[in-house]
Design a protein around this motif. Structure first.
Motif, PDB file in Angstrom:
ATOM      1  N   ARG A 256       0.869  -1.184   0.000  1.00 45.76           N
ATOM      2  CA  ARG A 256       0.000   0.000   0.000  1.00 45.76           C
ATOM      3  C   ARG A 256       0.902   1.228   0.000  1.00 45.76           C
ATOM      4  O   ARG A 256       1.899   1.275   0.698  1.00 45.76           O
ATOM      5  CB  ARG A 256      -0.893   0.027   1.220  1.00 45.76           C
ATOM      6  CG  ARG A 256      -1.881  -1.119   1.231  1.00 45.76           C
ATOM      7  CD  ARG A 256      -3.168  -0.710   1.919  1.00 45.76           C
ATOM      8  NE  ARG A 256      -4.182  -1.727   1.695  1.00 45.76           N
ATOM      9  CZ  ARG A 256      -5.185  -1.590   0.851  1.00 45.76           C
ATOM     10  NH1 ARG A 256      -5.318  -0.490   0.167  1.00 45.76           N
ATOM     11  NH2 ARG A 256      -6.068  -2.536   0.706  1.00 45.76           N
ATOM     12  N   ALA A 257       0.516   2.208  -0.804  1.00 41.72           N
ATOM     13  CA  ALA A 257       1.292   3.451  -0.887  1.00 41.72           C
ATOM     14  C   ALA A 257       1.035   4.299   0.350  1.00 41.72           C
ATOM     15  O   ALA A 257      -0.080   4.315   0.884  1.00 41.72           O
ATOM     16  CB  ALA A 257       0.914   4.220  -2.143  1.00 41.72           C
ATOM     17  N   GLY A 258       2.047   5.017   0.777  1.00 47.46           N
ATOM     18  CA  GLY A 258       1.899   5.876   1.942  1.00 47.46           C
ATOM     19  C   GLY A 258       1.235   7.206   1.635  1.00 47.46           C
ATOM     20  O   GLY A 258       0.574   7.788   2.493  1.00 47.46           O
ATOM     21  N   GLN A 259       1.390   7.702   0.431  1.00 50.54           N
ATOM     22  CA  GLN A 259       0.915   9.040   0.088  1.00 50.54           C
ATOM     23  C   GLN A 259      -0.335   9.052  -0.796  1.00 50.54           C
ATOM     24  O   GLN A 259      -0.769  10.121  -1.196  1.00 50.54           O
ATOM     25  CB  GLN A 259       2.031   9.814  -0.622  1.00 50.54           C
ATOM     26  CG  GLN A 259       3.299   9.966   0.205  1.00 50.54           C
ATOM     27  CD  GLN A 259       3.069  10.785   1.453  1.00 50.54           C
ATOM     28  OE1 GLN A 259       2.382  11.779   1.429  1.00 50.54           O
ATOM     29  NE2 GLN A 259       3.634  10.338   2.567  1.00 50.54           N
ATOM     30  N   SER A 260      -0.886   7.883  -1.125  1.00 50.63           N
ATOM     31  CA  SER A 260      -2.072   7.837  -1.971  1.00 50.63           C
ATOM     32  C   SER A 260      -2.886   6.603  -1.593  1.00 50.63           C
ATOM     33  O   SER A 260      -2.538   5.885  -0.665  1.00 50.63           O
ATOM     34  CB  SER A 260      -1.685   7.786  -3.452  1.00 50.63           C
ATOM     35  OG  SER A 260      -1.211   6.502  -3.793  1.00 50.63           O
ATOM     36  N   ASN A 261      -3.939   6.339  -2.348  1.00 48.67           N
ATOM     37  CA  ASN A 261      -4.741   5.145  -2.076  1.00 48.67           C
ATOM     38  C   ASN A 261      -4.304   3.966  -2.951  1.00 48.67           C
ATOM     39  O   ASN A 261      -5.030   2.984  -3.048  1.00 48.67           O
ATOM     40  CB  ASN A 261      -6.233   5.445  -2.253  1.00 48.67           C
ATOM     41  CG  ASN A 261      -6.613   5.753  -3.692  1.00 48.67           C
ATOM     42  OD1 ASN A 261      -5.863   5.484  -4.631  1.00 48.67           O
ATOM     43  ND2 ASN A 261      -7.777   6.332  -3.884  1.00 48.67           N
TER      44      ASN A 261
ATOM     45  N   THR B 177      -4.386   2.976  -8.277  1.00 48.09           N
ATOM     46  CA  THR B 177      -5.219   3.860  -7.473  1.00 48.09           C
ATOM     47  C   THR B 177      -6.670   3.410  -7.625  1.00 48.09           C
ATOM     48  O   THR B 177      -7.017   2.684  -8.568  1.00 48.09           O
ATOM     49  CB  THR B 177      -5.089   5.327  -7.914  1.00 48.09           C
ATOM     50  OG1 THR B 177      -5.526   5.424  -9.269  1.00 48.09           O
ATOM     51  CG2 THR B 177      -3.660   5.840  -7.736  1.00 48.09           C
TER      52      THR B 177
ATOM     53  N   GLN C 102       0.229  -1.230  -7.771  1.00 44.19           N
ATOM     54  CA  GLN C 102      -0.108   0.049  -7.132  1.00 44.19           C
ATOM     55  C   GLN C 102      -1.176   0.828  -7.897  1.00 44.19           C
ATOM     56  O   GLN C 102      -1.032   2.014  -8.194  1.00 44.19           O
ATOM     57  CB  GLN C 102       1.150   0.894  -6.929  1.00 44.19           C
ATOM     58  CG  GLN C 102       2.106   0.293  -5.918  1.00 44.19           C
ATOM     59  CD  GLN C 102       1.517   0.275  -4.520  1.00 44.19           C
ATOM     60  OE1 GLN C 102       1.401   1.302  -3.877  1.00 44.19           O
ATOM     61  NE2 GLN C 102       1.104  -0.893  -4.046  1.00 44.19           N
TER      62      GLN C 102
END
Length: 184
Positions: free
Chosen positions: A53-58, A66, A64
């Motif tokens: 899971r990305a830290g700065q987005s969904n 979105t 990855q």
């Protein structure tokens, strides 16, 4: 033709498990997208970690995706890969967005980003679609770099970057080619 690397292969410091390798190989075979491209993309996106899971987005999953891009892929390709019921639940809003009316169904769809097989298939379909659109826009077969760009931006962003690079190469904007900056 690319051969599948042996089990336990390490690529860019990330171990490529047998399961991930099999899913990438099957997605490449099913869609005609290069196995090497999918391996490189999965390595960059998640380090071959399907639960990433990305830290700065969904963004989530092996590639990855979105939430909006995943919903688009489900809408476009879900039925082809056995998810017709979920694909039918995705719709476009009047403002051009993409949504699912039932939030539980939306959670189910988005949770599938962690399904390595489906993520690999959708990433291959995404690359194939982008290759076609970029080729139409540029007049040449999309390069690996050009195919990589939409994964980090959008297709429109990739098109803008490719167009800008072409303009720089032709010096239409009075800007030197990117390689010339390296030589200075």
């Amino acid at each position: 033709m690319t051969t599948v690397p042996p089990f336990g292969t390490v690529i860019a410091g990330h171990e490529l498990s047998d399961n991930i390798m099999r899913n990438l190989h099957e997605a490449a075979k099913e869609t005609g997208v290069g196995f090497d491209f999918l391996v490189a993309q999965a390595s960059v996106e998640s380090g071959f970690q399907g639960q990433a899971r990305a830290g700065q987005s969904n963004a989530a999953g092996l590639f990855q995706f979105t939430a909006p891009t995943w919903l688009q892929m489900m809408y476009d390709h879900g039925a082809k890969y056995g998810y017709a019921d979920l694909a039918k639940a995705v719709r476009f809003t009047r403002q051009g967005g993409i949504t699912v009316d039932d939030k539980e169904t939306e959670r189910r769809i988005l949770a599938l980003r962690e399904n390595d097989r489906l993520s690999a298939l959708f990433a291959a379909e995404y690359a194939k679609s982008n290759a076609h659109l970029l080729a139409e826009a540029t007049g040449h077969k999309a390069t690996a770099l050009e195919l990589h760009l939409p994964f980090f931006t959008t297709l429109a962003g990739a098109h803008a970057a490719v167009t800008a690079i072409a303009a720089m190469r032709q010096e239409r904007h009075g800007v030197a080619a990117l390689q010339d900056y390296h030589r200075r």
